[in-house]
Design an enzyme around this catalytic site. Sequence first.
Site, PDB file in Angstrom:
ATOM      1  N   ASP A 157       0.196  -9.427  13.823  1.00  0.00           N
ATOM      2  CA  ASP A 157      -0.017  -8.430  12.776  1.00  0.00           C
ATOM      3  C   ASP A 157      -1.360  -7.736  12.997  1.00  0.00           C
ATOM      4  O   ASP A 157      -2.421  -8.333  12.799  1.00  0.00           O
ATOM      5  CB  ASP A 157       0.005  -9.135  11.420  1.00  0.00           C
ATOM      6  CG  ASP A 157      -0.090  -8.184  10.232  1.00  0.00           C
ATOM      7  OD1 ASP A 157      -0.317  -6.985  10.435  1.00  0.00           O
ATOM      8  OD2 ASP A 157       0.050  -8.676   9.096  1.00  0.00           O
TER       9      ASP A 157
ATOM     10  N   TYR B 201       0.834  -1.207   0.000  1.00  0.00           N
ATOM     11  CA  TYR B 201       0.000   0.000   0.000  1.00  0.00           C
ATOM     12  C   TYR B 201       0.866   1.254   0.000  1.00  0.00           C
ATOM     13  O   TYR B 201       1.701   1.468   0.888  1.00  0.00           O
ATOM     14  CB  TYR B 201      -0.874  -0.026   1.241  1.00  0.00           C
ATOM     15  CG  TYR B 201      -2.106   0.856   1.208  1.00  0.00           C
ATOM     16  CD1 TYR B 201      -3.141   0.611   0.333  1.00  0.00           C
ATOM     17  CD2 TYR B 201      -2.241   1.913   2.104  1.00  0.00           C
ATOM     18  CE1 TYR B 201      -4.291   1.389   0.335  1.00  0.00           C
ATOM     19  CE2 TYR B 201      -3.383   2.705   2.121  1.00  0.00           C
ATOM     20  CZ  TYR B 201      -4.403   2.433   1.223  1.00  0.00           C
ATOM     21  OH  TYR B 201      -5.536   3.198   1.233  1.00  0.00           O
TER      22      TYR B 201
ATOM     23  N   HIS C 258       3.445  -6.814  11.091  1.00  0.00           N
ATOM     24  CA  HIS C 258       3.160  -6.790   9.663  1.00  0.00           C
ATOM     25  C   HIS C 258       4.405  -6.971   8.788  1.00  0.00           C
ATOM     26  O   HIS C 258       4.291  -7.189   7.585  1.00  0.00           O
ATOM     27  CB  HIS C 258       2.426  -5.502   9.287  1.00  0.00           C
ATOM     28  CG  HIS C 258       1.805  -5.554   7.924  1.00  0.00           C
ATOM     29  ND1 HIS C 258       0.951  -6.575   7.524  1.00  0.00           N
ATOM     30  CD2 HIS C 258       1.939  -4.735   6.835  1.00  0.00           C
ATOM     31  CE1 HIS C 258       0.566  -6.362   6.275  1.00  0.00           C
ATOM     32  NE2 HIS C 258       1.155  -5.264   5.841  1.00  0.00           N
TER      33      HIS C 258
ATOM     34  N   SER D 294       1.249  -7.919   1.588  1.00  0.00           N
ATOM     35  CA  SER D 294       0.262  -6.958   2.075  1.00  0.00           C
ATOM     36  C   SER D 294      -0.722  -6.635   0.949  1.00  0.00           C
ATOM     37  O   SER D 294      -1.379  -7.525   0.433  1.00  0.00           O
ATOM     38  CB  SER D 294       0.963  -5.725   2.646  1.00  0.00           C
ATOM     39  OG  SER D 294       0.059  -4.910   3.343  1.00  0.00           O
ATOM     40  N   GLN D 295      -0.839  -5.370   0.533  1.00  0.00           N
ATOM     41  CA  GLN D 295      -1.715  -5.068  -0.596  1.00  0.00           C
ATOM     42  C   GLN D 295      -1.333  -5.925  -1.801  1.00  0.00           C
ATOM     43  O   GLN D 295      -2.205  -6.446  -2.519  1.00  0.00           O
ATOM     44  CB  GLN D 295      -1.630  -3.589  -0.968  1.00  0.00           C
ATOM     45  CG  GLN D 295      -2.434  -3.244  -2.221  1.00  0.00           C
ATOM     46  CD  GLN D 295      -2.258  -1.803  -2.656  1.00  0.00           C
ATOM     47  OE1 GLN D 295      -3.159  -0.993  -2.500  1.00  0.00           O
ATOM     48  NE2 GLN D 295      -1.086  -1.484  -3.197  1.00  0.00           N
TER      49      GLN D 295
END
Length: 333
Positions: free
Chosen positions: A276, A94, A305, A190-191
């Site tokens: 996370d 992100y 994370h 992640s994203q």
Amino acid sequence: MPLFDLPLDELTAYRSPRPEPADFDEFWAATLAETSAHPLDVVVETHELALTAVEASHVWFAGYGGQPVHGLFLRPSPAVVAGPLPVVVQFLGYGDGTGSPLDWLGLPAAGFATLVMDTRGQGARARRGGATGDHDGSRSPHVEGFLTKGVLDRADYYYRRVFADAVRAVECAAQLDRVDAARLAVAGTSQGGGIALAAAALADGVRAAVVNVPFLCHYSRAVDVTASEPYAELLRFLRTHRARAEDALATLDYFDGVNFAGRASAPALFSVALMDDVCPPSTVYAAHNAYAGPTRLEIYPYNEHEGGGIPQDELTIAWLRDHLAVPTARAAN
């Protein structure tokens, strides 16, 4: 961050209770048909940075709406690894952008070609800059958030464009010089992991997927258990637009990694970090447990994370080598 989500024994069996939309497949078939009506228009330009063992290029292709999407394409030079090469399409976290070829040397050094796709509109906040605007919003990258952009209309929702771009990135990578389209993987963290899930479900020809601590999964659970960014963007929207909260969540069902996971069959390597609070473990497990193909899940009990970090990167290279049959690199002369 201490453990805050479900106990591990409950996570292992956890599944999203939220039903998927009845017209999920029709929606995405129409989106991809609309996108494919535009020619792919791949343009490759040599990157000015001179590297001895790696060739680097800028790539542009037509994504959603025929709009230009930028990527970086790297591959080992023929003197190091003869082609055709397995290729990994990488999606970004992100706010991140493609940055410089120096950021992406790991996979080419291991014998892979890689296409790193800009996420439209992003790349103005993180360390690496991006070069792709969101033409349905603004024509240059901007600082996030993106999570609620168009969230009350599935046709206008930001990630509809992003996921269509991801499918086109796979199509683009398969056409690039010295690439073996039969050995193509998608990957992200992640994203990027959430986008990889969508691409694995929607794009033809994906042979393996790497999905690290994925974002964009089980949104309704995420806003119940975390107030961390980026899910905090959605939480603020729901608090403000109280009367439209269920409408927003209904839109997000069309973009939920859990629903894409059930349509992806390529072997997948997942990772989850149990502390996370950005992408809570239960949201990751919901996607992993819904995945239709064979999976391997790496669990990092004490990480947040950042997930598995470099050890996960090293494992990813070994796992991809096994699944894409990567030749051994030769020492450059």
